[in-house]
Motif scaffolding. Structure first.
Motif, short mmCIF file in Angstrom:
data_model
loop_
_atom_site.label_atom_id
_atom_site.label_comp_id
_atom_site.label_asym_id
_atom_site.label_seq_id
_atom_site.Cartn_x
_atom_site.Cartn_y
_atom_site.Cartn_z
N VAL A 93 0.87 -1.18 0.00
CA VAL A 93 0.00 0.00 0.00
C VAL A 93 0.91 1.23 0.00
N GLU B 237 -3.56 6.68 2.39
CA GLU B 237 -3.50 5.69 1.31
C GLU B 237 -4.15 6.14 0.01
N TRP C 48 -11.43 3.00 -4.86
CA TRP C 48 -10.43 3.61 -4.00
C TRP C 48 -10.76 5.05 -3.62
N SER D 207 -7.39 -2.37 -4.54
CA SER D 207 -6.06 -2.74 -4.10
C SER D 207 -5.25 -1.55 -3.60
N ALA D 208 -5.62 -0.35 -4.02
CA ALA D 208 -4.90 0.84 -3.57
C ALA D 208 -5.27 1.25 -2.15
N THR D 209 -6.46 0.80 -1.68
CA THR D 209 -6.94 1.30 -0.39
C THR D 209 -7.50 0.21 0.53
N SER E 297 -8.96 -8.58 0.34
CA SER E 297 -8.17 -7.72 -0.54
C SER E 297 -7.32 -8.62 -1.43
#
Length: 475
Positions: free
Chosen positions: A19, A86, A145, A172-174, A199
Motif C-alpha cells: 500500500v 493511502e 479507492w 487494491s490501492a486502499t 483484498s
C-alpha cells in the motif's frame, strides 16, 4: 490481513500487496493479497451464516449497525488519517467521508425495521394473496479507492440490514481503509461469517465471486468498462446486480444565476478529492452573456487552492492516485490545447516541497469544443473545461451525454427554468443550485451506461430484497 468467518487471517498463498502513499510514494504497509481460494472460503463462510443472520429480528440487525456507527464516531480521526495516507484526499474531506459512512450505518439501522410486505385483493373469495420480502442472499461487494470507507458503508449497511451476509473486495490501492471498517464490525461482535473482507487480485477474487453459485448478488462501484464485464460474468448464474458506474457530469450556469454561488459550487464539485469523484462536474456550460465574468471569478478561486499532502494544514488539493491517472489528465489537456483550448490557470505538474507524489495543478480551460477528448471521456482529475451556450435548449442538448447519465448540475434563479432542466436532463441525480447532493437518505445511481439500481434511501435496501408472492386457498 483478510477477514474471513470472524477471524483475521493471512492469504492462503502467503502473498502480500504493498500500500503506497500517493503523496510521497512511500510504503505505508503490506497487507494480505487474496486469490480465488480465499474468495471461495469467504463466500462459503457467508453462506453458512445466511440462515441464522436472516432469521434475526430487524431490531437485532439494527443494533449491530448502530454500534458500528458509534465505533466509527469514536475513531473518526484515526480512520480519516488512514484514508488520507493511502488515497491522498485532504484530511477534512476524509473526515467528511467517515461522517457520511456513519450516516449510512445509522440510516439503515432504521430501514432494517421498515421492510414491509403487502396484501393484495384476491379475485376469488377462497383465496388470500400476499407479498413478503426476503433477503436475496450472499452479496459480493466490489468497491473503489476514491471513497474507500463510504462506498463500503453504502453497500454493506443496507445488505446487512436486509439480512444478507457480505463479502467485500476493496480496491487494491486502499485496503487499509476497508480494514478499519471491518475492525468496527469485529469490535461490535458481528456474528461469524456475516461480513468478510478479501483484498487482493481483482481478477482472481472477483472472478470467483461472479462464478460462484452461492453468490446471489453483485454490487459494484467503478468504471463502466469493468461494470459491463461483471454484468456479463454474472449472467452465467443469473445474479442480481447493482452497478454505480462512470459519469461525465455537466454543470449548467444560466445568466440569471447567482454567479458567486455558482463559482463556489463549481469549485466544490470539480475539485473535491482532486476531481476524483464519479459525480464531480466534467463539463461547465455557461451562458454567453456571463461566461467571461464567470471564468475570471472561477479561475481566481481555483488558483488559490492549496496543493499538498492531505495531512498538511489548509491543503485543498491532494495527489492524484497514481501515474496512470496523472498521465490521463496530461493527455486530455494536451489534446484540448492542440485543438484550440486555452489554459486559464494550472495545466502543469505541481511541485510540492518534501513530497514526491502525483500532484497536478488545478486547471481551468476555456475555448473548449465538443469534439475534444475531455468533452466525452471521464477525466477523474483536477481539470475543469468551460464551454458557452446561448439557449436552454442548446444547454440541454449538449449536456445530455450519449453514454453517461449519473449526475448533472444547474444554476438558475428562475423556477420555471429549474423545472425544465430537472425534467430534461437525462441523469439519475440532478443538483439545482446544489453541487454536493449526496446524502444517506436519498437514492444514488445513474441511467444509461452509468449504472443499474440505486444506493441510499429506502430505495437502497430494496436492492438486497426479493419479492415472494404467496397465494393461500382458505377453503
Amino acid at each position: 490481513m483478510l477477514y474471513i468467518n470472524g477471524e483475521w487471517v493471512n492469504a492462503a498463498s502467503g502473498d502480500e500487496l504493498e500500500v503506497i502513499n500517493p503523496a510521497n510514494g512511500e510504503l505505508i504497509q503490506k497487507v494480505a493479497k487474496g486469490d480465488e481460494q480465499d474468495s471461495k472460503l469467504a463466500i462459503e463462510a457467508a453462506d453458512s451464516s445466511f440462515k441464522s443472520w436472516k432469521s434475526k429480528t430487524a431490531q437485532e440487525r439494527a443494533k449491530y449497525l448502530r454500534d458500528a456507527a458509534t465505533y466509527l464516531k469514536e475513531n473518526i480521526d484515526q480512520i480519516a488519517e488512514t484514508v488520507t495516507k493511502e488515497m491522498g484526499k485532504p484530511f477534512n474531506e476524509s473526515k467528511g467521508e467517515i461522517v457520511l459512512s456513519i450516516n449510512y450505518f445509522e440510516w439503515y439501522a432504521e430501514e432494517a425495521k421498515r421492510v414491509y410486505g403487502e396484501t393484495i385483493p384476491a379475485s376469488h373469495q377462497d383465496k388470500r394473496l400476499m407479498v413478503i420480502k426476503e433477503p436475496v442472499g450472499v452479496t459480493a461487494a466490489v468497491t473503489p479507492w476514491n471513497f474507500p470507507v463510504a462506498m463500503i458503508a453504502r453497500k454493506i449497511a443496507p445488505a446487512l440490514a436486509a439480512g444478507c451476509p457480505v463479502v467485500v473486495k476493496p480496491a487494491s490501492a486502499t485496503p487499509l481503509s476497508a480494514i478499519k471498517v471491518f475492525e468496527a464490525l469485529h469490535a461490535v461482535g458481528l456474528p461469524k461469517g456475516v461480513a468478510n473482507l478479501i483484498s487482493g487480485s481483482a481478477s482472481k477474487v472477483v472472478g470467483e465471486m461472479t462464478r460462484n453459485e452461492l453468490v446471489r448478488k453483485i454490487t459494484f462501484t467503478g468504471s463502466t468498462e469493468v461494470g459491463k464485464k461483471l454484468i456479463r460474468d454474472s449472467a452465467e448464474t443469473v445474479k442480481k446486480v447493482s452497478m454505480e458506474l462512470g459519469g461525465h457530469a455537466p454543470y449548467v450556469v444560466f445568466e440569471d444565476a447567482d454567479l458567486d454561488q455558482a463559482v463556489e459550487g463549481a469549485v466544490g464539485s470539480k475539485f473535491r478529492n482532486a476531481g476524483q469523484t464519479c459525480i464531480c462536474t466534467n463539463r461547465i456550460y455557461v451562458q454567453e452573456s456571463v461566461a467571461e465574468e464567470f471564468s475570471q471569478k472561477f479561475a481566481e478561486k481555483v488558483s488559490q487552492l492549496k496543493i499538498g499532502n492531505g495531512l498538511d494544514e489548509g491543503v485543498a488539493i491532494g495527489p492524484i492516485i497514481d501515474e496512470d491517472a496523472y498521465e490521463k489528465v496530461k493527455s486530455q489537456i494536451s489534446d484540448a490545447t492542440n485543438r484550440g483550448a486555452t489554459v486559464v490557470c494550472g495545466g502543469q505538474k505541481a511541485e510540492v516541497d518534501g513530497q514526491d507524489g502525483w500532484f497536478f495543478e488545478p486547471t481551468v480551460l476555456k475555448d473548449v469544443t465538443d469534439d475534444m477528448v475531455i468533452s466525452t471521456e471521464e477525466t477523474f482529475g483536477p481539470v475543469a473545461p468551460v464551454y458557452t451556450f446561448k439557449t436552454k435548449e442548446e444547454a440541454v442538448e449538449r449536456a445530455n451525454h450519449p453514454e453517461y447519465g449519473l449526475a448533472a448540475y444547474c444554476y438558475t434563479n428562475d423556477l420555471k427554468k429549474a423545472y425544465y432542466m430537472m425534467e430534461e436532463l437525462e441523469y439519475g441525480i440532478v443538483g439545482i443550485n446544489d453541487p454536493i447532493p449526496t446524502t444517506a437518505q436519498a437514492p444514488f445511481g445513474g441511467v444509461k451506461e452509468s449504472g443499474i439500481g440505486r444506493e441510499g434511501g429506502h430505495h437502497g435496501i430494496e436492492e438486497y430484497l426479493e419479492d415472494k408472492f404467496v397465494s393461500i386457498n382458505v377453503k
